[in-house]
Design a protein around this motif. Structure first.
Motif, PDB file in Angstrom:
ATOM      1  N   LEU A 198       0.940  -1.272  -0.062  1.00 64.04           N
ATOM      2  CA  LEU A 198      -0.119   0.053  -0.062  1.00 64.04           C
ATOM      3  C   LEU A 198       0.805   1.332  -0.090  1.00 64.04           C
ATOM      4  O   LEU A 198       1.840   1.431   0.890  1.00 64.04           O
ATOM      5  CB  LEU A 198      -0.850   0.121   1.254  1.00 64.04           C
ATOM      6  CG  LEU A 198      -1.922   1.423   1.640  1.00 64.04           C
ATOM      7  CD1 LEU A 198      -3.124   0.642   1.917  1.00 64.04           C
ATOM      8  CD2 LEU A 198      -1.128   2.279   2.418  1.00 64.04           C
ATOM      9  N   THR A 199       0.690   2.085  -1.017  1.00 59.62           N
ATOM     10  CA  THR A 199       1.606   3.365  -0.959  1.00 59.62           C
ATOM     11  C   THR A 199       1.004   4.386  -1.687  1.00 59.62           C
ATOM     12  O   THR A 199      -0.250   4.500  -1.980  1.00 59.62           O
ATOM     13  CB  THR A 199       2.827   3.001  -1.933  1.00 59.62           C
ATOM     14  OG1 THR A 199       3.906   4.068  -1.775  1.00 59.62           O
ATOM     15  CG2 THR A 199       2.433   2.776  -3.470  1.00 59.62           C
ATOM     16  N   SER A 200       1.577   5.707  -1.821  1.00 57.00           N
ATOM     17  CA  SER A 200       1.082   6.839  -2.027  1.00 57.00           C
ATOM     18  C   SER A 200       0.729   6.979  -3.449  1.00 57.00           C
ATOM     19  O   SER A 200       1.669   6.630  -4.448  1.00 57.00           O
ATOM     20  CB  SER A 200       2.098   7.745  -1.727  1.00 57.00           C
ATOM     21  OG  SER A 200       2.183   7.780  -0.329  1.00 57.00           O
ATOM     22  N   ASN A 201      -0.012   7.735  -3.853  1.00 57.41           N
ATOM     23  CA  ASN A 201      -0.470   7.948  -5.524  1.00 57.41           C
ATOM     24  C   ASN A 201       0.232   9.086  -5.966  1.00 57.41           C
ATOM     25  O   ASN A 201      -0.283  10.031  -6.666  1.00 57.41           O
ATOM     26  CB  ASN A 201      -1.960   7.939  -5.496  1.00 57.41           C
ATOM     27  CG  ASN A 201      -2.483   9.082  -4.798  1.00 57.41           C
ATOM     28  OD1 ASN A 201      -1.874  10.172  -4.238  1.00 57.41           O
ATOM     29  ND2 ASN A 201      -3.891   9.558  -4.838  1.00 57.41           N
TER      30      ASN A 201
ATOM     31  N   GLY B 180       5.760   1.138  -7.900  1.00 58.14           N
ATOM     32  CA  GLY B 180       4.835   0.410  -7.562  1.00 58.14           C
ATOM     33  C   GLY B 180       3.968  -0.382  -8.958  1.00 58.14           C
ATOM     34  O   GLY B 180       3.536  -1.720  -8.774  1.00 58.14           O
ATOM     35  N   GLY B 181       4.165   0.416 -10.088  1.00 58.70           N
ATOM     36  CA  GLY B 181       3.417  -0.247 -11.191  1.00 58.70           C
ATOM     37  C   GLY B 181       1.974  -0.747 -10.765  1.00 58.70           C
ATOM     38  O   GLY B 181       1.273   0.090 -10.262  1.00 58.70           O
ATOM     39  N   ASP B 182       1.624  -1.930 -11.474  1.00 59.31           N
ATOM     40  CA  ASP B 182       0.368  -2.276 -11.352  1.00 59.31           C
ATOM     41  C   ASP B 182       0.233  -3.494 -10.197  1.00 59.31           C
ATOM     42  O   ASP B 182      -0.661  -4.106 -10.120  1.00 59.31           O
ATOM     43  CB  ASP B 182      -0.135  -3.099 -12.502  1.00 59.31           C
ATOM     44  CG  ASP B 182       0.547  -4.424 -12.817  1.00 59.31           C
ATOM     45  OD1 ASP B 182       1.686  -4.691 -12.101  1.00 59.31           O
ATOM     46  OD2 ASP B 182       0.402  -5.102 -14.029  1.00 59.31           O
ATOM     47  N   ALA B 183       1.247  -3.396  -9.148  1.00 62.59           N
ATOM     48  CA  ALA B 183       1.410  -4.419  -8.056  1.00 62.59           C
ATOM     49  C   ALA B 183       0.949  -3.581  -6.823  1.00 62.59           C
ATOM     50  O   ALA B 183       1.506  -4.133  -5.789  1.00 62.59           O
ATOM     51  CB  ALA B 183       2.348  -5.185  -8.158  1.00 62.59           C
ATOM     52  N   ALA B 184       0.625  -2.584  -6.710  1.00 58.80           N
ATOM     53  CA  ALA B 184       0.303  -1.643  -5.440  1.00 58.80           C
ATOM     54  C   ALA B 184      -1.174  -0.999  -5.434  1.00 58.80           C
ATOM     55  O   ALA B 184      -1.682  -0.909  -6.502  1.00 58.80           O
ATOM     56  CB  ALA B 184       1.231  -0.545  -5.332  1.00 58.80           C
ATOM     57  N   ALA B 185      -1.579  -1.267  -4.130  1.00 56.93           N
ATOM     58  CA  ALA B 185      -2.621  -0.179  -3.957  1.00 56.93           C
ATOM     59  C   ALA B 185      -2.363   1.172  -3.520  1.00 56.93           C
ATOM     60  O   ALA B 185      -1.492   1.401  -2.655  1.00 56.93           O
ATOM     61  CB  ALA B 185      -3.319  -1.074  -2.494  1.00 56.93           C
TER      62      ALA B 185
ATOM     63  N   MET C 252      -6.128   0.426   3.803  1.00 54.75           N
ATOM     64  CA  MET C 252      -5.671  -0.895   4.607  1.00 54.75           C
ATOM     65  C   MET C 252      -6.743  -1.842   4.800  1.00 54.75           C
ATOM     66  O   MET C 252      -6.716  -2.981   4.710  1.00 54.75           O
ATOM     67  CB  MET C 252      -5.382  -0.194   5.930  1.00 54.75           C
ATOM     68  CG  MET C 252      -4.153   0.740   6.030  1.00 54.75           C
ATOM     69  SD  MET C 252      -3.890   1.538   7.523  1.00 54.75           S
ATOM     70  CE  MET C 252      -3.000   0.622   8.317  1.00 54.75           C
ATOM     71  N   THR C 253      -8.135  -1.069   4.782  1.00 49.67           N
ATOM     72  CA  THR C 253      -9.308  -1.877   5.320  1.00 49.67           C
ATOM     73  C   THR C 253      -9.314  -3.069   4.033  1.00 49.67           C
ATOM     74  O   THR C 253      -9.958  -4.239   4.246  1.00 49.67           O
ATOM     75  CB  THR C 253     -10.548  -1.288   5.523  1.00 49.67           C
ATOM     76  OG1 THR C 253     -10.249  -0.317   6.509  1.00 49.67           O
ATOM     77  CG2 THR C 253     -11.684  -2.101   5.402  1.00 49.67           C
ATOM     78  N   ARG C 254      -9.251  -2.552   2.766  1.00 49.43           N
ATOM     79  CA  ARG C 254      -9.472  -3.264   1.737  1.00 49.43           C
ATOM     80  C   ARG C 254      -8.659  -4.396   1.514  1.00 49.43           C
ATOM     81  O   ARG C 254      -8.863  -5.647   1.271  1.00 49.43           O
ATOM     82  CB  ARG C 254      -9.577  -2.472   0.469  1.00 49.43           C
ATOM     83  CG  ARG C 254      -9.880  -3.270  -0.781  1.00 49.43           C
ATOM     84  CD  ARG C 254     -10.143  -2.408  -2.107  1.00 49.43           C
ATOM     85  NE  ARG C 254     -10.526  -3.186  -3.251  1.00 49.43           N
ATOM     86  CZ  ARG C 254     -10.484  -2.851  -4.406  1.00 49.43           C
ATOM     87  NH1 ARG C 254      -9.914  -1.647  -4.730  1.00 49.43           N
ATOM     88  NH2 ARG C 254     -10.940  -3.889  -5.304  1.00 49.43           N
ATOM     89  N   LEU C 255      -7.188  -3.958   1.913  1.00 45.22           N
ATOM     90  CA  LEU C 255      -6.256  -5.172   1.899  1.00 45.22           C
ATOM     91  C   LEU C 255      -6.174  -6.250   3.066  1.00 45.22           C
ATOM     92  O   LEU C 255      -5.950  -7.388   2.835  1.00 45.22           O
ATOM     93  CB  LEU C 255      -4.666  -4.518   1.885  1.00 45.22           C
ATOM     94  CG  LEU C 255      -4.153  -3.988   0.644  1.00 45.22           C
ATOM     95  CD1 LEU C 255      -2.879  -2.864   0.817  1.00 45.22           C
ATOM     96  CD2 LEU C 255      -3.670  -5.004  -0.435  1.00 45.22           C
TER      97      LEU C 255
ATOM     98  N   THR D 140      -4.656 -11.172  -3.010  1.00 42.55           N
ATOM     99  CA  THR D 140      -4.084 -12.121  -3.628  1.00 42.55           C
ATOM    100  C   THR D 140      -3.739 -11.643  -5.126  1.00 42.55           C
ATOM    101  O   THR D 140      -2.826 -11.936  -5.780  1.00 42.55           O
ATOM    102  CB  THR D 140      -5.137 -13.375  -3.616  1.00 42.55           C
ATOM    103  OG1 THR D 140      -5.261 -13.865  -2.363  1.00 42.55           O
ATOM    104  CG2 THR D 140      -4.663 -14.665  -4.676  1.00 42.55           C
ATOM    105  N   ALA D 141      -4.714 -10.969  -5.806  1.00 43.32           N
ATOM    106  CA  ALA D 141      -4.433 -10.520  -7.216  1.00 43.32           C
ATOM    107  C   ALA D 141      -3.178  -9.560  -7.066  1.00 43.32           C
ATOM    108  O   ALA D 141      -2.285  -9.674  -7.903  1.00 43.32           O
ATOM    109  CB  ALA D 141      -5.556  -9.718  -7.728  1.00 43.32           C
ATOM    110  N   LEU D 142      -3.104  -8.546  -6.169  1.00 42.93           N
ATOM    111  CA  LEU D 142      -1.996  -7.707  -6.053  1.00 42.93           C
ATOM    112  C   LEU D 142      -0.656  -8.547  -5.770  1.00 42.93           C
ATOM    113  O   LEU D 142       0.305  -8.395  -6.529  1.00 42.93           O
ATOM    114  CB  LEU D 142      -1.745  -6.757  -4.958  1.00 42.93           C
ATOM    115  CG  LEU D 142      -2.953  -5.762  -5.377  1.00 42.93           C
ATOM    116  CD1 LEU D 142      -2.850  -4.730  -3.947  1.00 42.93           C
ATOM    117  CD2 LEU D 142      -2.502  -4.740  -6.508  1.00 42.93           C
ATOM    118  N   ALA D 143      -0.723  -9.739  -4.928  1.00 39.70           N
ATOM    119  CA  ALA D 143       0.289 -10.489  -4.532  1.00 39.70           C
ATOM    120  C   ALA D 143       0.841 -11.221  -5.908  1.00 39.70           C
ATOM    121  O   ALA D 143       2.061 -11.656  -5.990  1.00 39.70           O
ATOM    122  CB  ALA D 143      -0.040 -11.444  -3.512  1.00 39.70           C
TER     123      ALA D 143
END
Length: 373
Positions: free
Chosen positions: A296-299, A307-312, A326-329, A337-340
Motif C-alpha cells: 500500500l503506497t502513495s499515489n 509500484g506499477g500495477d502491483a500496489a494499492a 488498509m481495510t480493503r487489503l 491475492t491479485a496484487l500479490a
C-alpha cells in the motif's frame, strides 16, 4: 583507456541502514563483479556492520556535518587526484567544486526534497542541499537519477545546468534467506502490517498511525502494525502518539533491523504500508515485492512509477484514504491475492547488476571524453 579507475565519495557508509547507504552498498557489490578498479573515500570510518574488507579505502577523521562538508571540498578532490582516478562518482548529491580537470565526474540525485518538502528536513541539511546540489549538477559531466520521476524533477528545476540526466534505478538487494524464527523472536505471533523506513516526517507515520487507529475493531484485530526503521528526526514522540491513539497493544516499534531480520519481516508481512509524502524512488516497495509481499503506497511522486500495477494506491494526506486502503487489503482476500500475484514481476523490472554495468559504461565513456580533451 586501460581498466577504469573509479573513485567514489562513500561518506554515506559512515551511517548504517539509511536508504542511500543501502543504495551504495548494492551497487558496490555489483561493481565488484565487473572489471573495475574501485577507490572508496570516507571522511570517517564506516558504520558498524558495514564490511568493506578487500576494498581499496582512504579514511579520514572528519566527524560532524561541517567537517564532512569541508572534507568533501578539500580532502576528497586531493585524494582523487593523488590516486589518478579516471572518474569520480558522488552517489548522493555532492561533488567537489574543484577537481583535477583530467577526472570525469558524475553525481546521483535521489530526490528534490529540499525543494518539494523543505519543512520535512533538518535546517542544516536543507541549506546544504539548496546550495551544494545545484553546484554538483552544474559541475557534473553526467547526472544519474534513481527514477524517471527524479530525472524529470531535475530537468524541470535545473534546466540547462542539468546536462545528460539519465535514470538508473536499482533493484532489491539480495537479502538473507528468510528465517521465520526471526519473526518469532520479535514476539510477532499473528498477521501484521509492516512499515519500513527511517523515522522522519516525510514518511508520514503520524497519518499512518491515525489511519490504523481509525479502523473498526473487527478490522484492526486482523493484523497488528509493525514499524521497522532507525530514528530520524521529529519523530521521537511516536510512543506518546501511539498511547494517545490507544493502540499501544497493536503497534510494535522495532527500531533499526539488520538484513536478516528485514528479510523475515518482508516475507511474513500481510502487506507493506508505505504512504510516504514524497520519494525519489522508494526502495522498500521493490524489496517487499521481491519477497512476494503486496504494497500500500502513495499515489504521487515516484511511488506510482515504482509500484506499477502491483500496489494499492492512497492519498497520503488523507487519513481516511489510507484507512480505506488498509481495510480493503485486510478484508478483501481476492484483491490482496491479485496484487500479490503481480509483485514479483514488478520487482523483476529492476536489475541492479544491469544498472551497475550501464553506469560503468557511462563512467568509462566520460573518462575517455576527458582523456581525449
Amino acid at each position: 583507456m586501460a581498466r577504469l579507475k573509479l573513485g567514489i565519495d562513500a561518506r554515506n557508509l559512515t551511517r548504517a541502514g539509511a536508504g542511500i547507504s543501502r543504495y551504495l552498498l548494492m551497487l558496490l557489490a555489483a561493481f565488484h563483479d565487473e572489471d573495475v578498479d574501485l577507490r572508496l573515500y570516507l571522511p570517517s570510518p564506516p558504520a558498524e556492520g558495514i564490511d568493506l574488507t578487500g576494498t581499496n579505502l582512504r579514511i579520514g577523521s572528519a566527524r560532524g556535518a561541517l567537517a564532512r562538508t569541508v572534507w568533501g571540498q578539500v580532502v576528497l578532490p586531493r585524494w582523487a587526484a593523488e590516486d589518478r582516478v579516471d572518474a569520480l562518482w558522488g552517489p548522493a548529491h555532492r561533488l567537489p567544486l574543484r577537481l583535477d580537470s583530467s577526472i570525469a565526474r558524475a553525481v546521483t540525485i535521489h530526490d528534490l526534497v529540499w525543494l518539494r518538502m523543505p519543512e520535512t528536513m533538518q535546517p542544516g541539511r536543507l541549506v546544504g542541499e539548496r546550495i551544494l546540489m545545484g553546484q554538483a549538477i552544474a559541475g557534473a559531466d553526467a547526472v544519474i537519477a534513481v527514477s524517471e520521476f527524479t530525472a524529470g524533477e531535475v530537468r524541470a528545476h535545473y534546466g540547462a545546468a542539468a546536462r545528460c540526466v539519465t535514470a538508473f534505478p536499482v533493484g532489491a538487494p539480495t537479502l538473507p534467506r528468510s528465517d521465520v524464527h526471526v519473526v518469532q523472536r520479535f514476539g510477532l505471533a499473528g498477521p501484521f502490517i509492516l512499515f519500513v523506513g527511517t523515522l522522519e516526517p516525510r514518511k508520514n507515520l503520524s497519518r499512518l498511525l491515525a489511519a490504523y487507529a481509525s479502523l473498526g475493531p473487527a478490522v484492526r484485530t486482523r493484523a497488528s502494525l509493525v514499524i521497522a526503521g532507525g530514528q530520524g528526526w521529529k519523530t521521537r514522540d511516536l510512543d506518546a502518539e501511539i498511547a494517545r491513539l490507544d493502540i499501544r497493544d497493536r503497534v510494535r516499534l522495532l527500531g533499526h533491523v539488520d538484513d536478516a531480520e528485514l528479510a523475515a519481516l518482508y516475507a511474513a508481512a500481510t502487506f507493506l504500508a508505505f504512504p510516504s509524502l514524497y520519494e525519489g524512488y522508494g526502495l522498500p516497495i521493490v524489496e517487499a515485492n521481491s519477497a512476494g509481499t503486496p504494497v500500500l503506497t502513495s499515489n504521487r511522486a515516484a511511488m506510482v512509477e515504482v509500484g506499477g500495477d502491483a500496489a494499492a494506491y492512497v492519498d497520503p494526506q488523507s487519513v481516511s484514504s489510507i484507512a480505506d486502503g488498509m481495510t480493503r487489503l485486510l478484508t478483501e482476500e481476492s484483491y490482496r491475492t491479485a496484487l500479490a500475484g503481480r509483485v514479483r514481476a514488478n520487482a523483476d523490472r529492476y536489475d541492479t547488476a544491469a544498472t551497475a554495468r550501464a553506469m560503468l559504461t557511462l563512467f568509462t565513456d566520460l573518462a575517455r571524453g576527458r582523456h581525449s580533451r
